[in-house]
Motif scaffolding. Structure first.
Motif, mmCIF file in Angstrom:
data_model
loop_
_atom_site.group_PDB
_atom_site.id
_atom_site.type_symbol
_atom_site.label_atom_id
_atom_site.label_comp_id
_atom_site.label_asym_id
_atom_site.label_seq_id
_atom_site.Cartn_x
_atom_site.Cartn_y
_atom_site.Cartn_z
ATOM 1 N N ARG A 17 0.804 -1.223 0.000
ATOM 2 C CA ARG A 17 0.000 0.000 0.000
ATOM 3 C C ARG A 17 0.839 1.275 0.000
ATOM 4 N NH1 ARG A 17 -5.483 -0.656 3.680
ATOM 5 N NH2 ARG A 17 -6.518 -2.191 2.336
ATOM 6 N N ILE B 36 2.607 4.451 -1.325
ATOM 7 C CA ILE B 36 2.337 5.335 -2.464
ATOM 8 C C ILE B 36 3.637 6.004 -2.904
ATOM 9 C CG2 ILE B 36 1.085 7.394 -3.227
ATOM 10 C CD1 ILE B 36 -1.063 6.684 -1.116
ATOM 11 N N LEU C 272 -5.132 7.441 -3.434
ATOM 12 C CA LEU C 272 -3.892 6.700 -3.631
ATOM 13 C C LEU C 272 -2.920 7.398 -4.580
ATOM 14 C CD1 LEU C 272 -5.394 3.103 -4.072
ATOM 15 C CD2 LEU C 272 -4.370 4.076 -2.019
ATOM 16 N N PRO D 268 -2.111 0.805 -4.393
ATOM 17 C CA PRO D 268 -1.926 1.723 -5.521
ATOM 18 C C PRO D 268 -1.671 0.972 -6.823
ATOM 19 C CG PRO D 268 -0.583 2.380 -3.639
ATOM 20 C CD PRO D 268 -1.106 1.015 -3.338
#
Length: 324
Positions: free
Chosen positions: A44, A46, A103, A286
């Motif tokens: 996760r 970014i 995101l 993302p």
């Protein structure tokens, strides 16, 4: 084995239980396919700086496509640019989708600013309204609050019906409905503010066309492809994601998976959006990390070739394979 059966007439698009292995949970994946917390945290992350580059590259592609056609000055270059603006709008749409999921950037305020003014509004998308509808889609695919049920339901359909839908998109009928919705929003107290913002986001594009002495660039290479080429691409991508599937806690029964190729990724499913099953397994991942999540699902044996379509063409054949 695979999906050879897509060449035969079909009455359902939902994979049978026999091709959906019950192999979860594992030491890396939970029962619903989502990674365990430590792996999930890594997936996760970014990539802010890289995403800045992606946003800039998306604009460079769009404006460069138009600029190159003008520089060449040949009718065939104009036709090519018109068609190539479809994939350009696909990239704006996917970046807007990332922003809707928060995101695109780790800073949520900048995520929304860039998501609205740089990505979504220029492409005629009201980001906040899209976010509300899209989250309803993720919360319960094919449920009573599914905003896109009319788009996904009823497949497979006949070849004639399939052609009619695409022709409505290609001739601008679907695009005109969307544009009329924006126009009517100006007359609505609730919709006027966002409609005004979308209109304001068009002004720099119009001004740039006028500044170079070619006002027609905006209607011909921005508005018209959005109303036509992009509508076709959007439908083909959308039905390839969920066409004919069903309400289920098993995302393999709500979302198709198609083998990804570079050509499909250029024209229709850029920025890893073709790994859509992985996106529905964990919508907090993302776009850059979706292939990694998908690899986890494959390695666990939860995603197999038995329900993976070998190409988008194979899936579209299945979607239009209902007997007359």
């Amino acid at each position: 084995m695979g999906m050879a059966l897509v060449l035969e007439p079909r009455t359902t698009m939902v994979p049978s239980e026999g091709v959906l292995p019950d192999v979860l949970p594992t030491d890396r994946l939970l029962a619903n396919g989502m990674p365990v917390p430590e792996i999930r945290a890594e997936l996760r992350e970014i990539a802010d700086l890289r995403n800045v580059g992606t946003v800039l590259a998306t604009w460079a592609q769009a404006l460069g496509t138009i600029g190159l056609a003008v520089w060449i000055g040949h009718p065939l270059a104009y036709v090519a640019a018109f068609l190539l603006m479809g994939p350009a709008f696909a990239r704006f749409a996917i970046l807007g989708h990332e922003a809707a999921h928060k995101l695109l950037f780790t800073n949520k305020a900048w995520n929304d600013r860039i998501g609205r003014w740089v990505v979504s509004y220029p492409a005629f998308v009201p980001l906040d309204a899209y976010r509300r509808g899209h989250f309803a889609h993720h919360k319960d695919e094919f449920g009573p609050a599914e905003p896109d049920l009319n788009l996904y339901n009823g497949y497979p359909i006949t070849r004639a019906s399939f052609r009619r839908k695409l022709w409505r998109d290609a001739r601008g009928t679907s695009g005109w409905k969307n544009l009329k919705g924006l126009w009517f929003a100006f007359r609505s107290e609730t919709g006027r503010a966002v409609a005004t913002r979308i209109a304001l986001a068009q002004l720099p594009l119009v001004a740039a066309a006028v500044a170079v002495g070619r006002w027609w660039l905006y209607p011909l290479f921005w508005l018209a492809p959005w109303m036509t080429v992009w509508r076709v691409i959007n439908r083909l991508r959308s039905i390839a994601e969920h066409g004919g599937m069903e309400r289920s806690k098993d995302r393999r029964r709500t979302t198709h998976h198609v083998r990804q190729t570079w050509l499909a990724r250029f024209w229709m499913v850029p920025l890893n959006t073709g790994w859509h099953l992985a996106h529905h397994v964990d919508m907090g991942t993302p776009f850059r990390n979706l292939p990694r999540l998908h690899a986890e699902l494959e390695q666990a044996g939860w995603v197999t070739p038995d329900f993976t379509y070998p190409s988008y063409r194979a899936l579209w054949r299945a979607l239009r394979s209902r007997p007359v």
